[in-house]
Design a protein around this motif. Structure first.
Motif, short mmCIF file in Angstrom:
data_model
loop_
_atom_site.label_atom_id
_atom_site.label_comp_id
_atom_site.label_asym_id
_atom_site.label_seq_id
_atom_site.Cartn_x
_atom_site.Cartn_y
_atom_site.Cartn_z
N THR A 132 33.12 91.67 -27.31
CA THR A 132 34.34 92.45 -27.17
C THR A 132 34.74 92.52 -25.71
OG1 THR A 132 33.81 93.80 -29.11
CG2 THR A 132 35.40 94.71 -27.56
N PHE A 133 35.96 92.13 -25.41
CA PHE A 133 36.41 92.12 -24.02
C PHE A 133 36.47 93.54 -23.48
CE2 PHE A 133 40.00 92.47 -21.00
CZ PHE A 133 39.42 91.78 -19.95
N ASP A 134 35.86 93.73 -22.32
CA ASP A 134 35.87 95.00 -21.60
C ASP A 134 36.12 94.66 -20.14
OD1 ASP A 134 35.28 97.34 -20.17
OD2 ASP A 134 33.78 97.98 -21.64
N SER A 135 37.21 95.15 -19.61
CA SER A 135 37.60 94.78 -18.25
C SER A 135 36.61 95.26 -17.20
CB SER A 135 38.98 95.35 -17.93
OG SER A 135 38.97 96.77 -18.03
N LEU A 144 31.85 88.80 -17.18
CA LEU A 144 32.07 87.80 -18.21
C LEU A 144 30.83 86.94 -18.40
CD1 LEU A 144 35.62 86.48 -17.20
CD2 LEU A 144 35.06 88.24 -18.89
N VAL A 192 32.90 81.01 -21.16
CA VAL A 192 33.80 81.81 -21.98
C VAL A 192 34.13 81.13 -23.31
CG1 VAL A 192 34.82 82.92 -19.97
CG2 VAL A 192 35.88 80.86 -20.90
N TRP A 214 35.75 85.86 -28.67
CA TRP A 214 36.25 87.04 -27.97
C TRP A 214 36.97 87.97 -28.93
CZ3 TRP A 214 34.75 88.31 -23.27
CH2 TRP A 214 34.27 87.31 -22.44
N LEU A 247 39.45 91.13 -29.14
CA LEU A 247 40.42 91.93 -28.41
C LEU A 247 40.90 93.04 -29.32
CD1 LEU A 247 42.56 89.09 -26.77
CD2 LEU A 247 40.61 90.31 -25.80
N PHE A 285 42.94 90.18 -20.24
CA PHE A 285 41.91 89.24 -20.67
C PHE A 285 42.18 87.84 -20.15
CE2 PHE A 285 40.94 86.06 -24.05
CZ PHE A 285 39.56 86.03 -23.90
N ARG A 331 41.39 87.24 -16.58
CA ARG A 331 39.97 87.21 -16.22
C ARG A 331 39.29 85.90 -16.61
NH1 ARG A 331 36.91 91.82 -16.20
NH2 ARG A 331 35.27 90.39 -15.53
N VAL A 332 39.79 85.27 -17.69
CA VAL A 332 39.16 84.05 -18.18
C VAL A 332 40.03 82.86 -17.83
CG1 VAL A 332 38.08 85.29 -20.10
CG2 VAL A 332 40.28 84.15 -20.46
#
Length: 307
Positions: A17-20, A24, A28, A33, A35, A53, A56-57
Motif C-alpha cells: 500500500t502506497f504511503d508517502s 519505496l 517498484v 501497488w 492506492l 505516487f 515518487r515512482v
C-alpha cells in the motif's frame, strides 16, 4: 460471507500500500501497488494521491496496480476516466484491480462502478483486469489481444455485462471469472446469456472458467454437463454458489470431467453421498467440496457473497 480482508498478493506480486511517508521498495515493478484514500475523501483527493505516487515512482515501471477506495466509493463512481488519462504514463501496466475494498469500506453491492471498456482500449498491454462491484457496471464488446485474465466480482452480475463478455473478442484469455450472484443484487443473468461462452465458439485459449457465487448454480451445472467449452478447461470453478444435489447429479451424468486438474465446488449444498461419488468418480482431479452448507428452516439456500 462478506469480504473481510484485502488481498495480499495480486498478479503474482506481493501487495504494497502506497504511503508517502515510507521508503519505496528497490524494484517498484516487483510489487502490486495499492492506492486507497479514506472513505470521506473526494475523488479529487484520490487524484492527488495518485499524482503523489507517480511522482515518487517511475510510472513506466509500475506493472500491477490495485485501486481501493477512491473516496466515497458508494457515492462516486470508479475513477476510470482518471486511469485512462494516465495510460500514456503507465506504459508498463499489466495488471489492474479496480474496487478492491473490504465490507468495512464498502459492501460489494454498494461499490459504484461504471463503463470499464475504456480501460481495455487505453491499455493494450493489459494482461489482467479484475473488477469488484456491479452497481453501474457496463462493458461494450471489444477486442483485446493481450488480456489473459478477466474477473468480475459481484453480489449480482447484470446480464448485460455477461452478454458483453460473451461477445468480446479475447483470443489470449485463459482465465474468466464471473461472480453471477443473486437477482436481489442485480444478478439477472441466465444460462442463455452464458451460451456463447459455454458453446466453445468464443475464447479459444480458455483454461479456467469460474461461474461463481451463483444462485443459478444448478442450472449452470446442467448446462456445463454438455458444454463443449469444458473439454478445454483445466479448472472448472462453481464455488461460492448454491449448488445442490441436482447440480451434482448433472455433473456426474454429463460429459467426462476426468481431464480436469481441479473442480472447485466449495460452499455448496450437496449431500454427503453425492459428494463422495464426485470424489470417487473423478480420480486424479482435485475436487474441493469444503464448506458444506445447510438450507435454513424454510429450505432457502444462499450464495456466499451477496451484499
Amino acid at each position: 460471507m462478506t469480504i473481510n480482508n484485502h488481498v495480499t498478493e495480486f498478479a503474482g506480486r506481493p501487495v504494497v500500500t502506497f504511503d508517502s511517508t515510507e521508503d519505496l521498495p528497490p524494484d517498484v515493478g516487483a510489487v502490486a501497488w495499492r492506492l486507497s484514500a479514506d472513505y470521506d475523501d473526494s475523488k479529487e483527493a484520490f487524484a492527488r494521491l495518485v499524482e503523489e505516487f507517480l511522482a515518487r515512482v517511475t510510472p513506466g515501471a509500475v506493472q500491477a496496480l490495485i485501486i481501493g477506495q477512491w473516496g466515497s466509493a458508494y457515492e462516486e463512481e470508479a475513477p476510470v476516466e482518471l486511469l485512462v488519462e494516465l495510460a500514456p504514463r503507465l506504459i508498463g501496466l499489466r495488471a489492474l484491480f479496480l474496487g478492491e475494498m473490504t465490507f468495512e469500506e464498502s459492501e460489494i453491492s454498494w461499490i459504484k462502478q461504471t463503463d470499464v471498456t475504456p480501460l481495455l482500449v487505453a491499455y493494450p498491454g493489459l494482461q489482467t483486469l479484475r473488477v469488484r462491484g456491479s452497481d453501474g457496471l457496463s462493458l461494450t464488446p471489444t477486442r483485446h489481444e493481450g488480456l489473459r485474465e478477466l474477473a468480475f466480482e459481484s453480489g449480482g452480475l447484470p446480464a448485460t455485462v455477461v452478454r458483453a463478455v460473451a461477445e468480446c473478442d479475447l483470443p489470449a484469455l485463459t482465465h474468466l471469472e464471473l461472480w453471477l450472484g443473486t437477482d436481489a443484487y442485480l444478478g439477472d443473468a441466465t444460462v442463455e446469456d452464458l451460451a456463447p461462452i459455454l458453446s466453445g465458439s468464443r475464447l479459444p485459449a480458455i483454461e479456467y472458467l469460474g461461474l461463481r457465487d451463483a444462485e443459478i448454480a444448478d442450472q449452470v451445472a446442467a448446462a456445463l454437463a454438455g458444454a463443449p467449452v469444458v473439454a478445454r478447461l483445466h479448472t472448472l470453478d462453481l464455488s461460492l454458489g448454491i449448488l445442490s444435489d441436482d447440480g451434482a447429479n448433472a455433473l456426474l451424468a454429463g460429459q467426462p470431467l476426468t481431464h480436469l486438474r481441479r473442480l472447485d465446488l466449495h460452499h455448496h449444498f450437496v449431500g454427503a453421498e453425492l459428494a463422495a461419488r464426485l470424489v470417487e468418480e473423478l480420480p486424479g482431479v482435485d475436487v474441493d467440496l469444503s464448506d458444506v452448507q445447510q438450507a435454513d428452516r424454510h429450505g432457502d439456500r444462499y450464495v456466499d457473497v451477496s451484499e
